[in-house]
Design an enzyme around this catalytic site. Structure first.
Site, PDB file in Angstrom:
ATOM      1  CB  ALA A  10      -2.647  20.388  43.944  1.00 46.07           C
ATOM      2  N   GLY A  11      -6.293  20.007  43.410  1.00 46.65           N
ATOM      3  CA  GLY A  11      -7.542  20.008  44.170  1.00 46.65           C
ATOM      4  C   GLY A  11      -8.026  18.591  44.403  1.00 46.65           C
ATOM      5  CB  SER A  12     -11.429  17.303  45.110  1.00 45.13           C
ATOM      6  OG  SER A  12     -11.698  18.360  45.980  1.00 45.13           O
ATOM      7  N   GLY A  14      -7.740  16.163  41.121  1.00 45.78           N
ATOM      8  CA  GLY A  14      -6.325  16.091  40.724  1.00 45.78           C
ATOM      9  C   GLY A  14      -5.547  15.245  41.722  1.00 45.78           C
ATOM     10  CG  ASN A 105     -19.867  18.215  36.224  1.00 46.58           C
ATOM     11  OD1 ASN A 105     -20.252  17.406  35.373  1.00 46.58           O
ATOM     12  ND2 ASN A 105     -20.545  18.495  37.314  1.00 46.58           N
ATOM     13  NE  ARG A 133      -9.348  21.983  47.308  1.00 44.71           N
ATOM     14  CZ  ARG A 133      -9.058  23.149  46.785  1.00 44.71           C
ATOM     15  NH1 ARG A 133      -7.882  23.693  46.991  1.00 44.71           N
ATOM     16  NH2 ARG A 133      -9.949  23.797  46.055  1.00 44.71           N
ATOM     17  CE  LYS A 184     -22.155  13.997  37.135  1.00 42.92           C
ATOM     18  NZ  LYS A 184     -20.986  14.829  37.262  1.00 42.92           N
ATOM     19  CG  ASN A 202     -28.956  15.799  45.796  1.00 46.15           C
ATOM     20  OD1 ASN A 202     -28.782  17.026  45.803  1.00 46.15           O
ATOM     21  ND2 ASN A 202     -28.032  14.961  45.354  1.00 46.15           N
TER      22      ASN A 202
HETATM   23  P1  NAD Z   1     -10.922  21.832  43.104  1.00 43.44           P
HETATM   24  O1  NAD Z   1     -11.338  23.247  43.227  1.00 43.44           O
HETATM   25  O2  NAD Z   1     -10.868  20.974  44.324  1.00 43.44           O
HETATM   26  O3  NAD Z   1      -9.493  21.755  42.421  1.00 43.44           O
HETATM   27  C1  NAD Z   1      -9.104  22.536  41.347  1.00 43.44           C
HETATM   28  C2  NAD Z   1      -7.646  22.903  41.571  1.00 43.44           C
HETATM   29  O4  NAD Z   1      -7.126  23.494  40.370  1.00 43.44           O
HETATM   30  C3  NAD Z   1      -7.420  23.918  42.686  1.00 43.44           C
HETATM   31  O5  NAD Z   1      -6.427  23.429  43.565  1.00 43.44           O
HETATM   32  C4  NAD Z   1      -6.930  25.167  41.956  1.00 43.44           C
HETATM   33  O6  NAD Z   1      -6.031  25.940  42.728  1.00 43.44           O
HETATM   34  C5  NAD Z   1      -6.236  24.513  40.768  1.00 43.44           C
HETATM   35  N1  NAD Z   1      -5.974  25.416  39.650  1.00 43.44           N
HETATM   36  C6  NAD Z   1      -6.812  26.282  39.023  1.00 43.44           C
HETATM   37  N2  NAD Z   1      -6.165  26.955  38.046  1.00 43.44           N
HETATM   38  C7  NAD Z   1      -4.885  26.500  38.050  1.00 43.44           C
HETATM   39  C8  NAD Z   1      -3.736  26.813  37.300  1.00 43.44           C
HETATM   40  N3  NAD Z   1      -3.749  27.741  36.348  1.00 43.44           N
HETATM   41  N4  NAD Z   1      -2.573  26.152  37.573  1.00 43.44           N
HETATM   42  C9  NAD Z   1      -2.523  25.224  38.546  1.00 43.44           C
HETATM   43  N5  NAD Z   1      -3.588  24.881  39.302  1.00 43.44           N
HETATM   44  C10 NAD Z   1      -4.751  25.518  39.057  1.00 43.44           C
HETATM   45  O7  NAD Z   1     -11.878  21.179  42.007  1.00 43.44           O
HETATM   46  P2  NAD Z   1     -12.377  19.659  41.895  1.00 43.44           P
HETATM   47  O8  NAD Z   1     -13.461  19.418  42.888  1.00 43.44           O
HETATM   48  O9  NAD Z   1     -11.220  18.736  41.874  1.00 43.44           O
HETATM   49  O10 NAD Z   1     -13.083  19.710  40.456  1.00 43.44           O
HETATM   50  C11 NAD Z   1     -12.365  19.699  39.244  1.00 43.44           C
HETATM   51  C12 NAD Z   1     -13.384  19.384  38.139  1.00 43.44           C
HETATM   52  O11 NAD Z   1     -13.844  18.045  38.347  1.00 43.44           O
HETATM   53  C13 NAD Z   1     -14.633  20.277  38.195  1.00 43.44           C
HETATM   54  O12 NAD Z   1     -15.071  20.572  36.901  1.00 43.44           O
HETATM   55  C14 NAD Z   1     -15.648  19.417  38.927  1.00 43.44           C
HETATM   56  O13 NAD Z   1     -16.996  19.722  38.593  1.00 43.44           O
HETATM   57  C15 NAD Z   1     -15.260  18.029  38.417  1.00 43.44           C
HETATM   58  N6  NAD Z   1     -15.678  16.945  39.326  1.00 43.44           N
HETATM   59  C16 NAD Z   1     -15.328  16.989  40.642  1.00 43.44           C
HETATM   60  C17 NAD Z   1     -15.711  15.934  41.478  1.00 43.44           C
HETATM   61  C18 NAD Z   1     -15.328  15.931  42.951  1.00 43.44           C
HETATM   62  O14 NAD Z   1     -15.739  15.011  43.658  1.00 43.44           O
HETATM   63  N7  NAD Z   1     -14.559  16.864  43.453  1.00 43.44           N
HETATM   64  C19 NAD Z   1     -16.441  14.855  40.959  1.00 43.44           C
HETATM   65  C20 NAD Z   1     -16.769  14.846  39.594  1.00 43.44           C
HETATM   66  C21 NAD Z   1     -16.383  15.915  38.790  1.00 43.44           C
HETATM   67  O1  KPL Z   2     -23.662  15.078  40.121  1.00 41.39           O
HETATM   68  C1  KPL Z   2     -24.362  15.505  41.013  1.00 41.39           C
HETATM   69  C2  KPL Z   2     -23.901  16.754  41.687  1.00 41.39           C
HETATM   70  O2  KPL Z   2     -24.228  16.973  42.845  1.00 41.39           O
HETATM   71  O3  KPL Z   2     -23.174  17.510  41.020  1.00 41.39           O
HETATM   72  C3  KPL Z   2     -25.656  14.827  41.363  1.00 41.39           C
HETATM   73  C4  KPL Z   2     -25.492  14.030  42.641  1.00 41.39           C
HETATM   74  C5  KPL Z   2     -26.055  13.871  40.254  1.00 41.39           C
HETATM   75  C6  KPL Z   2     -26.777  15.803  41.546  1.00 41.39           C
HETATM   76  O4  KPL Z   2     -27.007  16.494  40.345  1.00 41.39           O
END
Ligand code: NAD
Ligand code: KPL
Length: 305
Positions: A10-12, A14, A105, A133, A184, A202
């Site tokens: 339930a993070g960003s 999700g 990622n 979040r 990426k 950046n």
């Molecule tokens: P986050 O930390 O906000 O959310 C992850 C969630 O997963 C947390 O709430 C954590 O408590 C939960 N979690 C972990 N283990 C768990 C389990 N066993 N059971 C239930 N919940 C569990 O992470 P995010 O920012 O949403 O990123 C998730 C992935 O998406 C990462 O690999 C990140 O690099 C990628 N990503 C994020 C964004 C972004 O804008 N946030 C953009 C592109 C890619």
């Molecule tokens: O994806 C990115 C990140 O911050 O993780 C960019 C903006 C491309 C920088 O690598």
């Protein structure tokens, strides 16, 4: 009744996916870590999405991994370092023909997850959407973008892409998802660690042009050696373009470090260095960057894996 979307994490991201699917009337279930988190979630009354300054709450049913209902469609939305263990806990609940969508990622976690659930279909995603979040169970939709989805072992698109259309989640089925993930990863390796080490946005990397160009040269070599020539094409120019286009932003790794959160280094720079070593490819600047970053993380008391 259409197939429910089980959302793990339930993070960003999700929350961004769960709330948009729920808003479109799709059945969604949120899987949280443990009974304590479930009680906290239920007390909060659901997930809140803040979009264009407007907050909307969605009372999506929550559960833990131990709940009994079979899972046919699982969106894995935790960090790369949590994905393998989190999915292993859910493996007994996967229905025959289950599909997993992996939002992590970098590279490395997808293979680790797939090895846990050989009976399931794993679809990888690469997303340029941005969310963060604002508090527990409350997420801000910060950057509109695109999500590419694909399955390198099976090019046929799944039928549930229609749910994403209905939910207004911009996406495209990709027959070269590995190329997208590698590209990426290379961008992230060229930009993110340097923003941490130089403590800059950046755009600050415009003052470190030579260092960036040297890294891009080594990353290009690596991509070509890994059989990813399309991901290698004009990498240096794209890195420069991204640095310019996102000049005012802090990279995701910078933000993790600034908030004292564990980074995904092992699935980005760490993965690149490991694969280079496997190919007996000598990439001194990339290796040195990894060592500098690890030392820096240690100096801040943060994990380096
Ligand atoms: P986050 O930390 O906000 O959310 C992850 C969630 O997963 C947390 O709430 C954590 O408590 C939960 N979690 C972990 N283990 C768990 C389990 N066993 N059971 C239930 N919940 C569990 O992470 P995010 O920012 O949403 O990123 C998730 C992935 O998406 C990462 O690999 C990140 O690099 C990628 N990503 C994020 C964004 C972004 O804008 N946030 C953009 C592109 C890619
Ligand atoms: O994806 C990115 C990140 O911050 O993780 C960019 C903006 C491309 C920088 O690598």
């Amino acid at each position: 009744m259409s197939t429910p979307w089980h959302v793990l994490g339930a993070g960003s991201l999700g929350t961004l996916w769960a709330t948009r699917l729920a808003r479109a009337g799709k059945p969604v279930r949120l899987i949280v870590r443990d009974p304590q988190r479930l009680a906290a979630y239920q007390a909060a009354g659901g997930l809140t999405l803040v979009e264009h300054g407007q907050a909307q709450r969605f009372n999506i049913p929550g559960e833990t991994a131990e709940s009994g209902e079979p899972i046919s469609r699982l969106l894995v939305a935790c960090k790369a370092y949590d994905a393998e263990q989190a999915v292993a806990r859910l493996a007994p609940r996967l229905a025959p023909g289950a599909e997993l969508i992996l939002l992590q990622n970098g590279l490395g976690s997808q293979d680790a997850v797939a090895a846990q659930v050989p009976q399931a279909r794993c679809i990888c995603a690469s997303s340029t959407e941005g969310a963060f979040r604002e508090g527990d169970w409350r997420v801000v939709f910060a950057g509109h973008g695109y999500t590419w989805l694909g399955d390198s072992g099976h090019p046929v698109a799944p039928i549930w892409l229609d749910d994403l259309v209905d939910a207004g989640i911009p996406h495209e089925w990709s027959t070269d998802i590995l190329t997208r993930l590698w590209r990426k990863l290379a961008l992230n390796c060229a930009i993110n660690p340097l923003t941490v080490l130089h403590d800059c946005r950046n755009g600050g990397l415009q003052d470190h042009h030579c260092e960036v160009a040297t890294l891009c040269g080594e990353l290009t070599e690596l991509l070509e050696r890994c059989g990813q020539p399309a991901a290698a094409q004009d990498l240096a120019q794209e890195v420069e373009r991204v640095i310019h286009a996102t000049a005012a932003n802090y990279s995701s790794m910078y933000q993790d470090v600034a908030h004292q959160r564990r980074t995904e280094i092992s699935y980005l720079l760490g993965y690149a260095c490991k694969v280079a070593a496997r190919h007996q490819l000598n990439l001194p600047h990339l290796n040195q960057l990894q060592q500098r970053l690890i030392a820096h993380l240690h100096s801040l008391g943060l994990p380096s894996d």
